[in-house]
Enzyme design. Structure first.
Site, PDB file in Angstrom:
ATOM      1  CG  ASP A   1      57.971 -10.628 -18.438  1.00  0.00           C
ATOM      2  OD1 ASP A   1      58.675 -10.557 -17.402  1.00  0.00           O
ATOM      3  OD2 ASP A   1      57.295 -11.628 -18.724  1.00  0.00           O
TER       4      ASP A   1
ATOM      5  CD  GLU B   1      57.167 -14.225 -13.113  1.00  0.00           C
ATOM      6  OE1 GLU B   1      56.862 -15.010 -12.211  1.00  0.00           O
ATOM      7  OE2 GLU B   1      56.347 -13.413 -13.615  1.00  0.00           O
TER       8      GLU B   1
END
Length: 380
Positions: A71, A135
């Protein structure tokens, strides 16, 4: 089966995986890994995409883990970019796009290294990859979810390397052997509103709040420890929402962020601040409310065989003697440390989260070679 980590980085960048969107990144990796003989499981939780992949036997006596995320943060105004933020364009040896540095390149490097290693020299043991899509977001259902799932399934990493960017200027300068803890406190005070000319008829919440903040910032929390710099406490905002200069407000608030070393725990720091607030409350009659959010505790992987192995390979491959550091913010290593010994080593951190994020293609390939050599040394 050989994978070019620079090409894989570009392909991952073309997956628009802005947290919490998967964007096709984990699907791409799952297909590559399954084709190389990895057993893969999607471990999505509460809408957060995660991927677990293992080559080798479940429950192997020796298992090497890699951890990373696909991500990315939003790109901002695409018109500000020299090349489109999800183009993955390689121009003059640089790969451009959001996630080029943080950290689709790191994921590509360890995926390519792992696939190449098991293809050329299948080890006696297991290689485990844990890759999350959370994250850059709340980090509640990413690596945490993967580790929770692993616990229920009997999956275990002996050691783990997180591929976050770890180097300030040159590849090989720094290995992260720990991180400071991080906590944020939302402090609200409530007094009695009144006229500024008649303070005896009011109780000023700002005075009580400023007194507490002064107590917290006058003396340092510590002077540092063997492997950590001094802890830091920062006031990040103060507000009372009062537009009038002649009114004592009823309420005031402040936010405090603490980055703390291994001389403290979040519980002890929280108790210390609440004790100070209680003393001031008794003396002033102002009420305190404190809400605490802990992002992670401090941790340290002490120098030993694992650290020596990674450090030795980095020196062998780069010619540099890396500093063993605990600097920087938080990473998902703060969750992995409860599972197994963990280190962080990745690319140079230039351009992270910036417009025109980019990474040298040859640096991604060099990182992948380092990861491959670490695997060779570990399973020798």
């Amino acid at each position: 089966m050989t994978i070019d980590p620079a090409d894989l980085t570009a392909r991952l960048i073309r997956c628009p995986s802005v947290t919490p969107e998967e964007g096709g990144a984990l699907q791409l990796l799952q297909e590559l890994l399954q084709n190389a003989g990895f057993e893969c499981h999607r471990v999505d939780r509460n809408g957060t995409p995660n991927l677990f992949a293992r080559w080798g036997a479940k429950g192997a006596a020796r298992s090497f883990g890699f951890n990373g995320h696909t991500d990315v943060v939003p790109p901002g105004d695409a018109a500000s970019w020299t090349h489109p933020p999800f183009s993955g364009a390689e121009i003059d040896g640089m790969i451009w796009g959001r996630g080029a540095t943080d950290m689709k390149s790191g994921v590509a490097a360890f995926v390519a290294a792992a696939v190449d290693f098991v293809t050329r020299t299948p080890p006696e043991g297991a290689i485990i990859l844990t890759i999350t899509g959370d994250e850059e977001g709340p980090s509640r259902d990413g690596t945490r979810a993967l580790l929770d799932w692993m616990a229920t399934q009997g999956e275990q990493m002996s050691v783990c390397l997180v591929g976050e960017p770890s180097n300030p200027d040159r590849l090989g300068e720094m290995i992260k052997i720990g991180r400071r803890g991080s906590m944020t406190l939302q402090i609200t005070t409530k007094g009695v509103q009144g006229h500024a000319a008649y303070p005896h008829r009011a109780r000023n919440p700002l005075h009580a709040l400023v007194r507490l903040l002064n107590d917290l910032t006058t003396q340092p929390l510590d002077t540092g420890t063997e492997h950590f710099d001094p802890s830091g406490l920062q006031i990040t905002t103060i507000d009372c929402g009062n537009p009038a200069s002649n009114v004592i407000p009823e309420k005031a608030s402040a936010t405090v962020n603490i980055r703390f070393n291994d001389a403290h725990t979040s519980v002890a720091l929280d108790a210390m601040i609440r004790d100070k607030a209680q003393t001031i409350s008794v003396e002033t009659g102002v009420e305190f409310q404190i809400r605490t959010d802990v992002s992670g505790e401090s941790f340290l992987t002490r120098p030993g065989p694992f650290v020596d192995l990674v450090r030795g390979v980095v020196t062998e491959q780069t010619g540099l003697d890396p500093v063993l550091s605990t600097s920087g913010g938080t990473s998902d290593a703060r969750f992995v440390k409860d599972h197994c010994p963990v280190l962080e080593f990745g690319l140079v951190g230039h351009f992270m989260h910036q417009v025109d994020e980019r990474v040298p293609a040859d640096q991604v390939r060099a990182l992948s070679r380092i990861y491959a050599r670490i695997l060779e040394r570990y399973f020798e």
